[in-house]
Scaffold this motif. Sequence first.
Motif, short mmCIF file in Angstrom:
data_model
loop_
_atom_site.label_atom_id
_atom_site.label_comp_id
_atom_site.label_asym_id
_atom_site.label_seq_id
_atom_site.Cartn_x
_atom_site.Cartn_y
_atom_site.Cartn_z
N UNK A 88 0.84 -1.22 0.00
CA UNK A 88 0.00 0.00 0.00
C UNK A 88 0.87 1.25 0.00
N UNK A 89 0.39 2.31 -0.68
CA UNK A 89 1.14 3.56 -0.75
C UNK A 89 1.42 4.13 0.63
N UNK A 90 0.54 3.86 1.59
CA UNK A 90 0.71 4.41 2.94
C UNK A 90 1.95 3.88 3.63
N UNK A 91 2.52 2.76 3.14
CA UNK A 91 3.71 2.17 3.78
C UNK A 91 5.01 2.60 3.10
N UNK A 92 4.93 3.37 2.00
CA UNK A 92 6.11 3.68 1.19
C UNK A 92 6.64 5.08 1.52
N UNK A 93 7.95 5.17 1.74
CA UNK A 93 8.64 6.46 1.86
C UNK A 93 9.78 6.48 0.85
N UNK A 94 10.19 7.69 0.44
CA UNK A 94 11.20 7.83 -0.62
C UNK A 94 12.24 8.88 -0.24
N UNK A 95 13.46 8.69 -0.74
CA UNK A 95 14.54 9.65 -0.51
C UNK A 95 15.44 9.62 -1.72
N UNK A 96 15.39 10.68 -2.58
CA UNK A 96 16.21 10.68 -3.79
C UNK A 96 17.39 11.67 -3.67
N UNK A 97 18.03 11.71 -2.45
CA UNK A 97 19.26 12.50 -2.34
C UNK A 97 20.25 11.95 -3.35
N UNK A 98 20.96 12.80 -4.08
CA UNK A 98 21.66 12.27 -5.24
C UNK A 98 23.17 12.30 -5.17
N UNK A 99 23.80 13.01 -4.27
CA UNK A 99 25.26 12.95 -4.16
C UNK A 99 25.61 12.84 -2.67
N UNK A 100 26.17 11.72 -2.20
CA UNK A 100 26.53 11.57 -0.78
C UNK A 100 27.89 12.21 -0.48
N UNK A 101 27.89 13.53 -0.37
CA UNK A 101 29.15 14.25 -0.13
C UNK A 101 29.82 13.81 1.18
N UNK A 102 29.01 13.49 2.21
CA UNK A 102 29.61 13.11 3.50
C UNK A 102 30.42 11.83 3.37
N UNK A 103 29.98 10.90 2.50
CA UNK A 103 30.74 9.66 2.30
C UNK A 103 32.09 9.94 1.65
N UNK A 140 29.33 24.52 2.73
CA UNK A 140 27.90 24.37 2.45
C UNK A 140 27.70 24.36 0.93
N UNK A 141 26.94 23.36 0.41
CA UNK A 141 26.74 23.23 -1.02
C UNK A 141 25.83 24.32 -1.58
N UNK A 142 26.24 24.95 -2.67
CA UNK A 142 25.42 25.93 -3.39
C UNK A 142 25.53 25.67 -4.87
#
Length: 416
Positions: A109-124, A147-149
């Motif tokens: 069900x859609x109610x159970x789905x969460x999403x995260x499309x962060x695209x560059x893991x600078x901290x890694x 700080x990213x700009x």
Amino acid sequence: MFREKICLILIVMVLGTSSLYAQQSTQEVCVDFRVGSMTLDSNYASNSERIAEIISFIQHIQQDSTLVLTEISFCGASSPEGSSQVNARLSKGRMQAIEKMVRQRVDVPDSLVTRNDHYIPWHSLAAMVEQSNLENRDEVLAILKEQGTQIDYVGDTQIDHRVKKLKALQNGTVWRKLNDRFFSKMRNACVVFVTYKKEPEPEPVVEPEPEPVVEPEPEPVVEPEPEPVVEPEPEPEPAPVVVAPEEPHHWYLKSNAIGWGMLIANVAAEVDLADHWSFALPVYYSAMNYFTSTVKFRTLCFQPEVRYWFSDENNGWFGGAHFGLAWFNYAKGGDWRYQDHHKNTPMLGGGLSGGYRKAISRDGRWLLEFSLGYGAYRLHYDIFHNEPNGRLVDTQKRTFYGIDHAAVTIAYRFDW
């Protein structure tokens, strides 16, 4: 070729009170993507084993009544080489690809789905550089921790200002070392399953089976004697059917004079499928410049087409529907050269066409054909400075609408 990865985090939890659960476990899986691709290819790297592992775990959840799925979280990532717009599209597209694959195999069900499309893991990247012996390490870390700009790059594209600073260190030497040593590690992604298992329910009490009841034997049934079978009289044999001989179909070998006028070698084959219907497959190829390295139209193109002929003889007027696939390297003497992305992203599309064909020899074997087509194509291409080994400037995607072929064709007919 660098590998891109996308991550899917599936967190499987169980609703209820804590007294119902006895065991917690975790499992991690990774899925890989090709550079610049949003297509989840099961034949790439170890994806087939990883996808099988995901499916096996999902089937385990579905078959185990003591596990309850309460949340699934999807995320996607990309490396920092391209523009911000391209990286954002890649990370989101990869997230959607892995979500589509999973949701085709399990009903969520859609109610159970969460999403995260962060695209560059600078901290890694910062963590890996800090643990390395990279030259200019402190200078690189200082840039990464800023700080990213977003800043303007070429045309309407943007990049993170940290990319520009890193590329400027030692005339690009530091950027190449980062690419060689760390970018592939940045692109890894994980699938983490967390499950909570219910305690087994008590076994039900088995009631004793009742004593069997003995039924009295039924009296024998006397069947009536069968009626005599009357054989039907044989029907008279039908008169033989005389089938008229079929007209022979044909196939054709053809070449487009307009293509040769543009110094593009080409050949086509066409075969009659039935009255009014035929199938054609033209191939175009050119690997040469137009007398200078800054003017060229190099291509490898396939354009299969199904045609409907308004005449029974498959001549005269026709209409058709075609599919198009073309690799290209194009420059017309200006500042820029255009080439399909990474030389492996051909333009793809199709359209409609029409034309006319007539015999030009007494025996009808030599024919002259005119045709014109209109179509729509999806393009994903790189832009370079128009000079030998010119630098990559940008990558773009667009949709082309317009005339996609024009032909004045000489054909020779063979009987089939």
